[in-house]
Design an enzyme around this catalytic site. Structure first.
Site, PDB file in Angstrom:
ATOM      1  N   ASP A   9       3.676  -4.301  -1.653  1.00 48.56           N
ATOM      2  CA  ASP A   9       3.001  -3.511  -0.625  1.00 48.56           C
ATOM      3  C   ASP A   9       1.508  -3.855  -0.641  1.00 48.56           C
ATOM      4  O   ASP A   9       0.982  -4.342  -1.660  1.00 48.56           O
ATOM      5  CB  ASP A   9       3.214  -2.023  -0.927  1.00 48.56           C
ATOM      6  CG  ASP A   9       2.390  -1.114  -0.049  1.00 48.56           C
ATOM      7  OD1 ASP A   9       2.482  -1.235   1.184  1.00 48.56           O
ATOM      8  OD2 ASP A   9       1.624  -0.296  -0.602  1.00 48.56           O
ATOM      9  N   ASP A  11      -1.538  -1.769   1.128  1.00 52.70           N
ATOM     10  CA  ASP A  11      -2.468  -0.648   0.987  1.00 52.70           C
ATOM     11  C   ASP A  11      -2.026   0.292  -0.143  1.00 52.70           C
ATOM     12  O   ASP A  11      -0.901   0.781  -0.158  1.00 52.70           O
ATOM     13  CB  ASP A  11      -2.563   0.118   2.313  1.00 52.70           C
ATOM     14  CG  ASP A  11      -3.118  -0.757   3.424  1.00 52.70           C
ATOM     15  OD1 ASP A  11      -4.292  -1.125   3.350  1.00 52.70           O
ATOM     16  OD2 ASP A  11      -2.359  -1.090   4.356  1.00 52.70           O
ATOM     17  N   THR A  43       4.632  -5.021   4.132  1.00 50.51           N
ATOM     18  CA  THR A  43       3.689  -4.023   4.597  1.00 50.51           C
ATOM     19  C   THR A  43       4.107  -3.348   5.892  1.00 50.51           C
ATOM     20  O   THR A  43       4.914  -3.901   6.655  1.00 50.51           O
ATOM     21  CB  THR A  43       2.310  -4.696   4.794  1.00 50.51           C
ATOM     22  OG1 THR A  43       1.372  -3.754   5.316  1.00 50.51           O
ATOM     23  CG2 THR A  43       2.415  -5.867   5.772  1.00 50.51           C
ATOM     24  N   GLY A  44       3.538  -2.195   6.139  1.00 56.43           N
ATOM     25  CA  GLY A  44       3.713  -1.537   7.424  1.00 56.43           C
ATOM     26  C   GLY A  44       2.821  -2.151   8.483  1.00 56.43           C
ATOM     27  O   GLY A  44       2.999  -1.904   9.678  1.00 56.43           O
ATOM     28  N   LYS A 197      11.808  -1.619   4.580  1.00 59.05           N
ATOM     29  CA  LYS A 197      11.367  -2.653   3.648  1.00 59.05           C
ATOM     30  C   LYS A 197      12.524  -3.111   2.756  1.00 59.05           C
ATOM     31  O   LYS A 197      12.614  -4.281   2.394  1.00 59.05           O
ATOM     32  CB  LYS A 197      10.212  -2.133   2.795  1.00 59.05           C
ATOM     33  CG  LYS A 197       8.895  -1.988   3.553  1.00 59.05           C
ATOM     34  CD  LYS A 197       7.754  -1.638   2.609  1.00 59.05           C
ATOM     35  CE  LYS A 197       6.422  -1.588   3.329  1.00 59.05           C
ATOM     36  NZ  LYS A 197       5.288  -1.336   2.400  1.00 59.05           N
ATOM     37  N   ASP A 220       3.670   2.103  -3.619  1.00 60.30           N
ATOM     38  CA  ASP A 220       3.048   3.380  -3.993  1.00 60.30           C
ATOM     39  C   ASP A 220       3.415   4.545  -3.095  1.00 60.30           C
ATOM     40  O   ASP A 220       3.176   5.696  -3.448  1.00 60.30           O
ATOM     41  CB  ASP A 220       1.515   3.237  -3.970  1.00 60.30           C
ATOM     42  CG  ASP A 220       0.965   3.150  -2.557  1.00 60.30           C
ATOM     43  OD1 ASP A 220       1.405   2.252  -1.797  1.00 60.30           O
ATOM     44  OD2 ASP A 220       0.135   3.974  -2.191  1.00 60.30           O
ATOM     45  N   ASN A 223       7.092   4.731   2.340  1.00 59.70           N
ATOM     46  CA  ASN A 223       7.684   3.591   3.034  1.00 59.70           C
ATOM     47  C   ASN A 223       8.066   2.455   2.081  1.00 59.70           C
ATOM     48  O   ASN A 223       8.692   1.483   2.507  1.00 59.70           O
ATOM     49  CB  ASN A 223       6.749   3.070   4.137  1.00 59.70           C
ATOM     50  CG  ASN A 223       5.384   2.661   3.626  1.00 59.70           C
ATOM     51  OD1 ASN A 223       4.873   3.225   2.657  1.00 59.70           O
ATOM     52  ND2 ASN A 223       4.769   1.694   4.268  1.00 59.70           N
TER      53      ASN A 223
END
Length: 268
Positions: A9, A11, A43-44, A197, A220, A223
């Site tokens: 991930d 962020d 990532t989103g 994901k 973290d 998502n």
């Protein structure tokens, strides 16, 4: 256990609190990549929002891949070959847009070109997202959005107390129709039911001929749960939410303590 693919991930995981990749994390990831481990940013964010990190980590090789839009899109970074893609239909767009108005939350829609909002009072978190992922933000009335557009994901975005109230009002059949993830306290993301994901990581591992047991996922937030649950080694950052920590096999230090590097050094 041999690790051949690591999904990371961005962020709150790869980036520290200053939104930087620390020297130790960068060096460790580059060594892992050179040793033959596939490093995949997961990532989103849309692709434009991750190009800086891909370039910094030199992940534009022939065998490098990226997972974006919270698993809606998996593609090769150099050739842009698409491994898997899940989008929302025009009818989905209309339903989600109407629902956001019913529950009283700001909303924006993202395709591969821009972020669109039909809210005349454009939400500050839409502005924040456009800045964060380096995409243009455009006001578009609902009737200006057309069926030929590719709606990759939609996001209800608002102050935490407003967003939580809105989410609590969503009908069960609506929530069950889509993949929904609260990626931050002010972002509630709505995607194709098949997009996550975890599913994206599984698709990429299959494409590369890598078994589930040979994968690692580091994250973290909510998502990241699906990929942490899928991976052979699911890793929670020290700053992760409690349910992410409970789902993980391993916990590392926080994103301000080189958590990604610390856990990789144990398995490389």
């Amino acid at each position: 256990m041999t690790v051949k693919l690591v999904a990371i991930d961005i962020d709150g995981t790869l980036l520290d609190s200053n939104r930087k990749i620390s020297p130790k994390v960068k060096e460790t990831l580059q060594k892992a990549n050179e040793s033959g481990i596939s490093i995949v940013l997961c990532t989103g964010r849309p692709l434009p929002g991750v190009k800086e990190q891909l370039a910094e980590l030199d992940l534009y090789g022939d065998n490098d891949y990226v997972i974006t839009y919270n698993g809606s899109l998996v593609q090769a970074t150099k050739s842009n070959e698409i491994i898997s893609q899940y989008s929302l239909s025009y009818d989905d767009f209309l339903e989600i847009e109407l629902m956001s108005r019913k529950v009283g939350a700001h909303l924006h829609t993202i395709d591969d070109q821009a972020i669109y909002t039909a809210n005349r009072d454009i939400g500050k978190y839409s502005v924040h997202e456009a800045y964060l992922v380096d995409m243009p933000l455009k006001y578009r009335a609902v009737d200006e959005m057309t069926p030929d557009m590719s709606f990759i994901k939609m996001m209800m975005i608002d102050e935490p107390e407003i967003l939580d109230k809105a989410i609590s009002q969503l009908p069960e059949d609506f929530v069950n129709k889509y993949t929904t993830v609260k990626s931050t306290e002010f972002y509630y993301e709505i995607l194709n039911k098949e997009a996550s994901k975890g599913n994206a990581l599984a698709k990429l591992a299959e494409h590369l001929g890598i078994s589930q047991s040979e994968t690692m996922a580091i994250g973290d937030n909510e998502n990241d749960l699906s990929m942490i649950e899928y991976a052979g080694i699911g890793v929670a950052m020290g700053n992760a939410t409690e349910n992410v920590k409970q789902a993980a096999d391993v916990q590392t230090t926080s994103n301000d303590e080189d958590g990604v590097a610390e856990v990789l050094l144990k398995y490389m």
